[in-house]
Design a protein around this motif. Structure first.
Motif, PDB file in Angstrom:
ATOM      1  N   ALA A  87       0.826  -1.207   0.000  1.00 10.39           N
ATOM      2  CA  ALA A  87       0.000   0.000   0.000  1.00 10.39           C
ATOM      3  C   ALA A  87       0.860   1.257   0.000  1.00 10.39           C
ATOM      4  CB  ALA A  87      -0.936  -0.013   1.208  1.00 10.39           C
ATOM      5  N   LEU A  88       1.950   1.235   0.747  1.00  8.98           N
ATOM      6  CA  LEU A  88       2.857   2.384   0.759  1.00  8.98           C
ATOM      7  C   LEU A  88       3.471   2.597  -0.617  1.00  8.98           C
ATOM      8  CD1 LEU A  88       4.755   1.856   4.165  1.00  8.98           C
ATOM      9  CD2 LEU A  88       2.914   3.472   3.689  1.00  8.98           C
ATOM     10  N   GLU A  89       3.863   1.503  -1.255  1.00  5.46           N
ATOM     11  CA  GLU A  89       4.500   1.613  -2.567  1.00  5.46           C
ATOM     12  C   GLU A  89       3.531   2.190  -3.605  1.00  5.46           C
ATOM     13  OE1 GLU A  89       7.381  -1.028  -5.502  1.00  5.46           O
ATOM     14  OE2 GLU A  89       6.161  -2.045  -3.987  1.00  5.46           O
ATOM     15  N   SER A  90       2.266   1.843  -3.496  1.00  8.96           N
ATOM     16  CA  SER A  90       1.273   2.328  -4.473  1.00  8.96           C
ATOM     17  C   SER A  90       0.676   3.676  -4.074  1.00  8.96           C
ATOM     18  CB  SER A  90       0.157   1.296  -4.634  1.00  8.96           C
ATOM     19  OG  SER A  90      -0.562   1.138  -3.429  1.00  8.96           O
ATOM     20  N   GLY A  91       1.093   4.201  -2.912  1.00 10.47           N
ATOM     21  CA  GLY A  91       0.574   5.486  -2.461  1.00 10.47           C
ATOM     22  C   GLY A  91      -0.861   5.415  -1.967  1.00 10.47           C
ATOM     23  N   ASP A  92      -1.310   4.239  -1.569  1.00 11.08           N
ATOM     24  CA  ASP A  92      -2.689   4.032  -1.121  1.00 11.08           C
ATOM     25  C   ASP A  92      -2.762   4.192   0.396  1.00 11.08           C
ATOM     26  OD1 ASP A  92      -5.250   3.201  -0.530  1.00 11.08           O
ATOM     27  OD2 ASP A  92      -5.170   1.383  -1.743  1.00 11.08           O
ATOM     28  N   GLY A  93      -2.924   5.432   0.840  1.00 11.27           N
ATOM     29  CA  GLY A  93      -2.933   5.717   2.269  1.00 11.27           C
ATOM     30  C   GLY A  93      -4.090   5.078   3.004  1.00 11.27           C
ATOM     31  N   GLU A  94      -5.261   5.018   2.372  1.00 18.07           N
ATOM     32  CA  GLU A  94      -6.438   4.441   3.024  1.00 18.07           C
ATOM     33  C   GLU A  94      -6.225   2.964   3.343  1.00 18.07           C
ATOM     34  OE1 GLU A  94     -11.210   3.721   2.111  1.00 18.07           O
ATOM     35  OE2 GLU A  94     -10.067   5.192   0.944  1.00 18.07           O
ATOM     36  N   THR A  95      -5.666   2.229   2.373  1.00 12.44           N
ATOM     37  CA  THR A  95      -5.411   0.806   2.598  1.00 12.44           C
ATOM     38  C   THR A  95      -4.294   0.602   3.607  1.00 12.44           C
ATOM     39  OG1 THR A  95      -6.165   0.210   0.388  1.00 12.44           O
ATOM     40  CG2 THR A  95      -4.716  -1.357   1.490  1.00 12.44           C
ATOM     41  N   ALA A  96      -3.247   1.409   3.541  1.00  8.94           N
ATOM     42  CA  ALA A  96      -2.148   1.296   4.505  1.00  8.94           C
ATOM     43  C   ALA A  96      -2.658   1.504   5.922  1.00  8.94           C
ATOM     44  CB  ALA A  96      -1.053   2.311   4.176  1.00  8.94           C
ATOM     45  N   GLU A  97      -3.527   2.499   6.098  1.00  8.31           N
ATOM     46  CA  GLU A  97      -4.087   2.783   7.428  1.00  8.31           C
ATOM     47  C   GLU A  97      -4.960   1.630   7.896  1.00  8.31           C
ATOM     48  OE1 GLU A  97      -6.185   6.506   9.697  1.00  8.31           O
ATOM     49  OE2 GLU A  97      -6.800   6.120   7.643  1.00  8.31           O
ATOM     50  N   ARG A  98      -5.812   1.123   7.024  1.00  8.32           N
ATOM     51  CA  ARG A  98      -6.731   0.049   7.406  1.00  8.32           C
ATOM     52  C   ARG A  98      -5.971  -1.210   7.829  1.00  8.32           C
ATOM     53  NH1 ARG A  98      -8.086  -4.050   4.616  1.00  8.32           N
ATOM     54  NH2 ARG A  98      -7.519  -3.126   2.603  1.00  8.32           N
ATOM     55  N   ILE A  99      -4.952  -1.582   7.030  1.00 11.00           N
ATOM     56  CA  ILE A  99      -4.196  -2.790   7.364  1.00 11.00           C
ATOM     57  C   ILE A  99      -3.443  -2.593   8.682  1.00 11.00           C
ATOM     58  CG2 ILE A  99      -2.352  -4.356   6.650  1.00 11.00           C
ATOM     59  CD1 ILE A  99      -3.081  -3.752   3.762  1.00 11.00           C
ATOM     60  N   MET A 100      -2.854  -1.411   8.876  1.00  8.32           N
ATOM     61  CA  MET A 100      -2.121  -1.154  10.114  1.00  8.32           C
ATOM     62  C   MET A 100      -3.048  -1.219  11.318  1.00  8.32           C
ATOM     63  SD  MET A 100       0.815  -0.519  11.548  1.00  8.32           S
ATOM     64  CE  MET A 100       2.024   0.338  10.521  1.00  8.32           C
ATOM     65  N   ILE A 101      -4.216  -0.618  11.224  1.00 10.09           N
ATOM     66  CA  ILE A 101      -5.164  -0.650  12.342  1.00 10.09           C
ATOM     67  C   ILE A 101      -5.574  -2.080  12.655  1.00 10.09           C
ATOM     68  CG2 ILE A 101      -7.530  -0.059  13.015  1.00 10.09           C
ATOM     69  CD1 ILE A 101      -7.122   2.639  11.634  1.00 10.09           C
ATOM     70  N   ASP A 102      -5.930  -2.838  11.631  1.00  9.26           N
ATOM     71  CA  ASP A 102      -6.325  -4.236  11.848  1.00  9.26           C
ATOM     72  C   ASP A 102      -5.187  -5.043  12.459  1.00  9.26           C
ATOM     73  OD1 ASP A 102      -8.790  -3.646  10.772  1.00  9.26           O
ATOM     74  OD2 ASP A 102      -8.380  -4.567   8.810  1.00  9.26           O
ATOM     75  N   HIS A 103      -3.975  -4.789  11.990  1.00  9.04           N
ATOM     76  CA  HIS A 103      -2.771  -5.490  12.454  1.00  9.04           C
ATOM     77  C   HIS A 103      -2.522  -5.223  13.944  1.00  9.04           C
ATOM     78  CE1 HIS A 103       1.290  -7.009  12.439  1.00  9.04           C
ATOM     79  NE2 HIS A 103       1.856  -5.818  12.478  1.00  9.04           N
ATOM     80  N   VAL A 104      -2.604  -3.973  14.348  1.00 12.42           N
ATOM     81  CA  VAL A 104      -2.373  -3.629  15.759  1.00 12.42           C
ATOM     82  C   VAL A 104      -3.501  -4.152  16.631  1.00 12.42           C
ATOM     83  CG1 VAL A 104      -2.152  -1.722  17.394  1.00 12.42           C
ATOM     84  CG2 VAL A 104      -0.966  -1.603  15.188  1.00 12.42           C
ATOM     85  N   GLN A 105      -4.732  -4.025  16.178  1.00 12.58           N
ATOM     86  CA  GLN A 105      -5.864  -4.513  16.966  1.00 12.58           C
ATOM     87  C   GLN A 105      -5.818  -6.032  17.126  1.00 12.58           C
ATOM     88  OE1 GLN A 105      -9.234  -2.797  14.928  1.00 12.58           O
ATOM     89  NE2 GLN A 105      -9.269  -1.016  16.280  1.00 12.58           N
ATOM     90  N   ALA A 106      -5.326  -6.736  16.103  1.00 12.50           N
ATOM     91  CA  ALA A 106      -5.168  -8.188  16.216  1.00 12.50           C
ATOM     92  C   ALA A 106      -4.155  -8.538  17.297  1.00 12.50           C
ATOM     93  CB  ALA A 106      -4.733  -8.774  14.871  1.00 12.50           C
ATOM     94  N   ALA A 107      -3.088  -7.739  17.385  1.00 11.72           N
ATOM     95  CA  ALA A 107      -2.090  -7.957  18.440  1.00 11.72           C
ATOM     96  C   ALA A 107      -2.713  -7.743  19.813  1.00 11.72           C
ATOM     97  CB  ALA A 107      -0.896  -7.026  18.240  1.00 11.72           C
ATOM     98  N   GLY A 108      -3.562  -6.710  19.934  1.00 15.34           N
ATOM     99  CA  GLY A 108      -4.232  -6.454  21.199  1.00 15.34           C
ATOM    100  C   GLY A 108      -5.178  -7.574  21.584  1.00 15.34           C
ATOM    101  N   ALA A 109      -5.928  -8.103  20.617  1.00 12.69           N
ATOM    102  CA  ALA A 109      -6.848  -9.207  20.889  1.00 12.69           C
ATOM    103  C   ALA A 109      -6.075 -10.455  21.334  1.00 12.69           C
ATOM    104  CB  ALA A 109      -7.669  -9.508  19.640  1.00 12.69           C
ATOM    105  N   TYR A 110      -4.927 -10.687  20.696  1.00  8.20           N
ATOM    106  CA  TYR A 110      -4.087 -11.826  21.082  1.00  8.20           C
ATOM    107  C   TYR A 110      -3.599 -11.664  22.522  1.00  8.20           C
ATOM    108  CZ  TYR A 110      -0.210 -15.139  21.121  1.00  8.20           C
ATOM    109  OH  TYR A 110       0.656 -16.174  21.451  1.00  8.20           O
ATOM    110  N   ARG A 111      -3.139 -10.475  22.846  1.00  7.64           N
ATOM    111  CA  ARG A 111      -2.617 -10.222  24.198  1.00  7.64           C
ATOM    112  C   ARG A 111      -3.708 -10.400  25.242  1.00  7.64           C
ATOM    113  NH1 ARG A 111       0.873  -6.193  26.500  1.00  7.64           N
ATOM    114  NH2 ARG A 111       1.279  -6.899  28.640  1.00  7.64           N
ATOM    115  N   ARG A 112      -4.919  -9.961  24.955  1.00  4.39           N
ATOM    116  CA  ARG A 112      -6.013 -10.103  25.922  1.00  4.39           C
ATOM    117  C   ARG A 112      -6.367 -11.576  26.112  1.00  4.39           C
ATOM    118  NH1 ARG A 112      -7.595  -5.355  23.315  1.00  4.39           N
ATOM    119  NH2 ARG A 112      -8.992  -6.442  21.870  1.00  4.39           N
ATOM    120  N   ARG A 113      -6.308 -12.367  25.041  1.00  4.26           N
ATOM    121  CA  ARG A 113      -6.625 -13.793  25.153  1.00  4.26           C
ATOM    122  C   ARG A 113      -5.574 -14.543  25.952  1.00  4.26           C
ATOM    123  NH1 ARG A 113      -7.593 -13.301  19.593  1.00  4.26           N
ATOM    124  NH2 ARG A 113      -5.714 -14.516  19.121  1.00  4.26           N
ATOM    125  N   HIS A 114      -4.337 -14.069  25.877  1.00  2.00           N
ATOM    126  CA  HIS A 114      -3.238 -14.792  26.515  1.00  2.00           C
ATOM    127  C   HIS A 114      -2.715 -14.097  27.755  1.00  2.00           C
ATOM    128  CE1 HIS A 114      -3.454 -16.438  22.440  1.00  2.00           C
ATOM    129  NE2 HIS A 114      -2.863 -17.514  22.920  1.00  2.00           N
TER     130      HIS A 114
END
Length: 217
Positions: free
Chosen positions: A190-217
């Motif tokens: 997404a960064l390479e293609s200049g797609d800021g919306e997709t870069a933001e969405r993937i980053m948010i999902d990625h960080v939130q997934a880490a948070g969900a994992y931490r809460r489960r464990h």
């Protein structure tokens, strides 16, 4: 200041602060632990004065609290703080990725791809203990590119505000590594293609997934 320019020597208070910050951030000093200035001074080979100064700075960072008859204690943060931590990280790092898509240079993209390739090699060779710190560098570099004036500092402040034990890293879980690396690859594309919306969405999902994992464990 570039990495090649001379840096001023670290003061004793800065040294103590840096050591204690890393020990608290990595949970080597767990929440609820009393921190006694005299003991820290002896362990680090300094006088009590720089230790007290470092503890005051950590109190401003809300990592240390002072209680009557107990002195300095590492703040013990609960589940609500954990959810807030990952939510705030998602917002700040997501914004950093969106802004980075509009300004990243070819050299900066190559730097990120080199770091990602190193993570792929380490994962393939079972060196998962290296991945957590490499991921931290990957995320913060993106935020630095997107928001060099303020956002990078905010991202570091957020990350330093909540202890993350090394053994709690999802990068040590073989079932998680591929998905996390794929998220990094998606952000890079997404960064390479200049797609800021997709870069933001993937980053948010990625960080939130880490948070969900931490809460489960």
């Amino acid at each position: 200041m570039s990495d090649t320019e001379p840096r001023p020597p670290m003061s004793k208070a800065d040294y103590v602060y840096t050591v204690l910050l890393e020990e608290i951030r990595s949970a080597r000093i767990p929440g609820g632990t009393a921190v006694r200035a005299a003991e820290v001074a002896k362990r680090l080979g300094v006088s009590v004065t720089p230790v007290r100064e470092a503890l005051r700075r950590l109190e401003k960072d809300r990592l240390i609290s002072y209680e009557p008859h107990h002195g300095a204690t590492v703040v013990d943060l609960g589940d609500e703080a954990l959810a807030e931590y990952y939510g705030l990280r998602a917002v700040v790092e997501g914004l950093g990725a969106r802004l980075a898509a509009a300004r990243i240079t070819a050299g900066e993209l190559a730097e990120l791809r080199e770091l990602h390739a190193a993570m792929e090699r380490d994962a393939a060779e079972g060196r998962n203990d290296r991945l957590g710190e490499q991921s931290r560098r990957f995320h913060l570099r993106i935020v630095d590119i997107g928001g060099p004036a303020f956002l990078g500092g905010h991202a570091r402040s957020v990350r330093n505000s909540f202890p993350v034990p090394a053994e709690a890293s999802l990068w040590l879980d073989e079932t998680q590594v591929r998905a996390q690396l794929d998220a990094h690859e998606g952000i890079l594309a997404a960064l390479e293609s200049g797609d800021g919306e997709t870069a933001e969405r993937i980053m948010i999902d990625h960080v939130q997934a880490a948070g969900a994992y931490r809460r489960r464990h």
